[in-house]
Design an enzyme around this catalytic site. Structure first.
Site, PDB file in Angstrom:
ATOM      1  N   LYS A  52      45.659  38.648  52.038  1.00 29.31           N
ATOM      2  CA  LYS A  52      44.237  38.567  52.391  1.00 29.31           C
ATOM      3  C   LYS A  52      44.013  37.435  53.389  1.00 29.31           C
ATOM      4  O   LYS A  52      43.258  37.581  54.348  1.00 29.31           O
ATOM      5  CB  LYS A  52      43.389  38.364  51.120  1.00 29.31           C
ATOM      6  CG  LYS A  52      43.329  39.635  50.278  1.00 29.31           C
ATOM      7  CD  LYS A  52      42.753  39.436  48.898  1.00 29.31           C
ATOM      8  CE  LYS A  52      42.926  40.735  48.095  1.00 29.31           C
ATOM      9  NZ  LYS A  52      42.514  40.621  46.697  1.00 29.31           N
ATOM     10  N   GLN A  96      40.694  36.204  42.640  1.00 35.62           N
ATOM     11  CA  GLN A  96      41.786  37.162  42.473  1.00 35.62           C
ATOM     12  C   GLN A  96      41.949  37.514  40.989  1.00 35.62           C
ATOM     13  O   GLN A  96      42.083  36.631  40.145  1.00 35.62           O
ATOM     14  CB  GLN A  96      43.093  36.567  43.036  1.00 35.62           C
ATOM     15  CG  GLN A  96      44.253  37.525  43.018  1.00 35.62           C
ATOM     16  CD  GLN A  96      44.042  38.756  43.901  1.00 35.62           C
ATOM     17  OE1 GLN A  96      43.570  38.656  45.030  1.00 35.62           O
ATOM     18  NE2 GLN A  96      44.381  39.929  43.392  1.00 35.62           N
ATOM     19  N   ASP A 119      34.040  41.619  46.912  1.00 34.29           N
ATOM     20  CA  ASP A 119      34.832  42.624  46.181  1.00 34.29           C
ATOM     21  C   ASP A 119      33.942  43.770  45.671  1.00 34.29           C
ATOM     22  O   ASP A 119      34.449  44.824  45.290  1.00 34.29           O
ATOM     23  CB  ASP A 119      35.538  41.975  44.972  1.00 34.29           C
ATOM     24  CG  ASP A 119      37.002  41.681  45.248  1.00 34.29           C
ATOM     25  OD1 ASP A 119      37.579  42.323  46.142  1.00 34.29           O
ATOM     26  OD2 ASP A 119      37.568  40.810  44.551  1.00 34.29           O
TER      27      ASP A 119
END
Ligand code: NDP
Length: 279
Positions: A52, A96, A119
């Site tokens: 990422k 994460q 997200d």
């Protein structure tokens, strides 16, 4: 011979478009900044976070990295999220997952300000998707829609069957296909006659988490098959939820694993960072 939908090429195309878009934003004095929080030492999570960060660098998004020890308390993690929520320099916050045992993922997801939840996991964003309002959309299913659209595959009016109903893939996938005017069926572990239901599909999206479970008996001749699954086999190679070799001869288009849905997830995360949802 089925068309192989090339997720690697499509994701690169999207990243190049975003890079250009961000150059224009920067020319007008703007910028984008993503804060990435990693708790603990999970090797797979470290790889994902590294990828990422690399994608941010490629596009020109500033990335800030917060690597916390596995013994970080819930309060410490929430305090960091609160600080980043209030930081006007930070556009997106990503924690994460999975978190180490002892940390409450549900509470962490809810702590991220919805307008920084790149997200798309916060209930406000999930709800916005369902009622057709602007909001961040979960990256993997958003990537599937891009794969279909950019491969010239019409969704409107098609029979779409989604296998799997997880919060991050199956459910938002179904909502997105519905938003694109597909006729959508969602299957799960309690679905009866799964193969028969799947054979109704013009577009079959599989996110079942079982290596090569979907064989030719689940496929209508000429269907489009999207394989979200990703598994590492004993020989070290990757495979999906679909038995690619058995299914490919029966469909009109199919995503390979690797190189199908996988690369799209990061591309759509980058899209969420560049194209902020501010309301
Ligand atoms: P989950 O395990 O959270 O969900 C699996 C779903 O499949 C559940 O809804 C479950 O039903 C259903 N299911 C399980 N067994 C069966 C069965 N025998 N018949 C019918 N339905 C069944 O998985 P995720 O959604 O998180 O992920 C799915 C796959 O996608 C995994 O392989 C994962 O690694 C991959 N993935 C890939 C990503 C990428 O970037 N390419 C991103 C995210 C995931 P029930 O709800 O009834 O239990």
């Amino acid at each position: 011979m089925a068309e192989r939908i090339d997720g690697k090429a499509i994701s690169l195309q999207i990243k190049d478009e975003l890079k250009k878009q961000l150059e224009e934003i920067r020319a007008q004095g703007g910028k984008r900044c993503l804060a990435v929080i990693l708790v603990g030492e999970d090797p797979a999570s470290k790889v994902y976070v590294g990828n990422k960060k690399k994608a941010c660098e490629y596009i020109g998004i500033e990335s800030r990295s917060y690597e916390l020890p596995a013994e970080t308390s819930q309060e410490e993690l929430l305090a960091l999220i609160d600080k980043l929520n209030k930081d006007s320099e930070v556009d997106g916050i990503l924690v994460q997952l999975p978190l180490p045992a002892g940390l409450d993922e549900r509470q962490v997801i809810r702590a991220i300000a919805p307008e920084k939840d790149v997200d798309g996991f916060h209930p406000v964003n999930v709800g916005s998707l369902l009622i057709g309002e602007p909001g961040y959309v979960s990256c993997t299913p958003a990537g599937v829609i891009q794969l279909l659209k950019r491969s010239g595959i019409e969704i409107a009016g098609k029979e779409c069957v989604v296998v799997g109903r997880s919060n991050i893939v199956g459910k938002p996938m179904a909502a997105l296909l519905l938003r694109e005017n597909g006729t959508v069926t969602v299957c799960h572990s309690r679905t009866k006659n799964l193969a028969e239901v799947c054979r109704r599909a013009d577009i079959l999206v599989v996110a079942v988490g079982k290596p090569r479970m979907i064989d030719a008996s689940y496929i209508k001749e000429g269907a489009v098959v999207i394989d979200v699954g990703i598994h590492r086999m004993e020989n070290g190679k990757l495979c999906g939820d679909v038995d690619f070799d058995a299914v490919e001869p029966h469909c009109s288009a199919i995503t390979p694993v690797p190189g199908g849905v996988g690369p799209m997830t990061i591309a759509m995360l980058m899209n969420n960072c560049v194209n902020r949802v501010t309301e």
